[in-house]
Scaffold this motif. Structure first.
Motif, PDB file in Angstrom:
ATOM      1  N   LEU A  90      -1.185  -2.296   2.859  1.00 35.67           N
ATOM      2  CA  LEU A  90       0.255  -2.414   2.612  1.00 35.67           C
ATOM      3  C   LEU A  90       0.759  -3.817   2.942  1.00 35.67           C
ATOM      4  CD1 LEU A  90       1.417   1.045   4.013  1.00 35.67           C
ATOM      5  CD2 LEU A  90       1.505   0.321   1.620  1.00 35.67           C
ATOM      6  N   LYS A  91       0.230  -4.380   4.010  1.00 34.29           N
ATOM      7  CA  LYS A  91       0.637  -5.729   4.406  1.00 34.29           C
ATOM      8  C   LYS A  91       0.217  -6.760   3.355  1.00 34.29           C
ATOM      9  CE  LYS A  91       0.199  -9.069   8.198  1.00 34.29           C
ATOM     10  NZ  LYS A  91      -0.426  -9.346   9.534  1.00 34.29           N
ATOM     11  N   ILE A  92      -1.023  -6.666   2.881  1.00 36.52           N
ATOM     12  CA  ILE A  92      -1.512  -7.610   1.879  1.00 36.52           C
ATOM     13  C   ILE A  92      -0.747  -7.432   0.564  1.00 36.52           C
ATOM     14  CG2 ILE A  92      -3.518  -8.409   0.563  1.00 36.52           C
ATOM     15  CD1 ILE A  92      -5.266  -7.249   2.847  1.00 36.52           C
ATOM     16  N   ALA A  93      -0.484  -6.166   0.194  1.00 35.48           N
ATOM     17  CA  ALA A  93       0.246  -5.884  -1.054  1.00 35.48           C
ATOM     18  C   ALA A  93       1.643  -6.499  -1.021  1.00 35.48           C
ATOM     19  CB  ALA A  93       0.328  -4.383  -1.275  1.00 35.48           C
ATOM     20  N   LYS A  94       2.273  -6.455   0.151  1.00 38.23           N
ATOM     21  CA  LYS A  94       3.603  -7.053   0.289  1.00 38.23           C
ATOM     22  C   LYS A  94       3.524  -8.565   0.143  1.00 38.23           C
ATOM     23  CE  LYS A  94       7.696  -6.942   3.261  1.00 38.23           C
ATOM     24  NZ  LYS A  94       8.282  -6.434   4.534  1.00 38.23           N
TER      25      LYS A  94
END
Length: 329
Positions: A108-112
């Motif tokens: 989720l962090k990388i996708a953001k």
């Protein structure tokens, strides 16, 4: 995103992944670029069956696409999705999103950071028996969810909580908009070395209580939900695609035109019981789900189950699984 078709691929074309490939081939607004599977024989078979290019390496497919369905065994979700997301590709990940909460949070962090979409394949959220509740004001106080299935070797790489129960956990969280307060859980291994039967009791901070039972050792498929709240009771059969709703009305005109309405008296009041059985349209849920994924990338729809929602369902599932393991030891 620009109006060009979304270039899409499928990673993992086994029992379920081949259907992803089939639907993408026929969906508008997307261009089915190709498939990849570590099993060359299976990849070649699906490639010929649907006339879709088969790529020899994962890297070569990723370089050609904008978005991808990840339909690998759960243990590979994190590594494959991370590779795709770091390359700026939108990902559809079949449930559960990952094996661990830490893996989900990192994705989720990388996708953001990369400004890409994560959608999770909790397909039961689309079940017409469940979506039939949308016209009603749902505020459940007690919910009973039951999911039983005959044994198959498919899916046994994860415990029943992450294989079967997680569907109902996602549904439950979509119906009860309140943080989880407490969880009690019991489970048992019968045919495998993993947990095959599980039961959980979940209490939410708003007072709602849920009972969830899942088993992959049963004679017949059972997928039922019973929902209770003030002046409403609903029974939902996700397998048979039927929904029945009973409501207490002060005025018979409050009922739907197709409802069966009977008068009853309670505490010196004249009230009405309304029985409604919505007519449900059968449709290919996976096709609708993947169409939503493409539309969400384009920006014309919102993801049915976001990466965050997939992460939240995993969090509850892992808490239940941990409670069971602690109890067994």
């Amino acid at each position: 995103m620009k109006n060009d078709p979304v270039k899409v691929g499928v990673i993992g074309v086994g029992h379920l992944g081949q259907h992803h490939a089939k639907h993408y081939k026929n969906l508008s607004d997307c261009d089915m670029i190709g498939i990849f599977d570590v099993n060359d024989t299976q990849s070649t078979r699906i490639s010929r069956k649907y006339n879709i290019p088969s790529y020899r390496t994962l890297e070569s497919l990723i370089n050609k696409i904008d978005a991808v369905s990840i339909v690998t065994p759960t243990k590979h979700h994190s590594s494959v999705a991370k590779l795709c997301i770091e390359r700026g590709k939108h990902v559809f990940i079949e449930k559960p999103i990952t094996q661990t909460l830490d893996q989900a949070d990192k994705l989720l962090k990388i996708a953001k950071q990369k400004n890409v979409l994560i959608q999770v394949g909790h397909i039961e959220r689309l079940n017409p028996a469940l979506t039939a509740l949308k016209p009603y004001s749902i505020n459940p106080k007690f919910i009973e969810l039951q999911r039983l299935a005959p044994y198959t070797s498919r899916g046994t790489d994860v415990p029943v909580v992450l294989d079967k129960m997680i569907h109902d956990i996602d549904i439950l969280l979509s119906l009860v908009h309140s943080p989880v307060k407490a969880i009690q859980a019991k489970g048992l291994s019968i045919l495998t070395n993993s947990v095959d039967v599980a039961h959980a009791r979940i209490r939410f901070e708003n007072g709602t209580v849920a009972s969830i039972m899942s088993s992959r050792i049963a004679k017949n498929d059972v997928r039922k939900i019973k929902l209770f709240q003030r002046e409403l009771y609903a029974t939902i059969d996700l397998f048979a695609h039927t929904t029945e709703v009973y409501r207490v009305l002060e005025n018979e005109k409050q009922g739907n035109p197709s409802a069966l309405i009977e008068p009853f008296h309670y505490d010196e009041k004249s009230l009405y019981i309304s029985y409604e059985k919505p007519i449900l349209e059968k449709t290919d849920l996976l096709k609708v789900e993947l169409k939503n994924f493409i539309s969400s990338i384009i920006g014309t729809e919102t993801s049915i189950v976001s990466g965050v929602e997939g992460r939240d369902a995993l969090q509850v599932a892992l808490k239940i699984q941990n409670k069971i393991i602690q109890d067994l030891h």
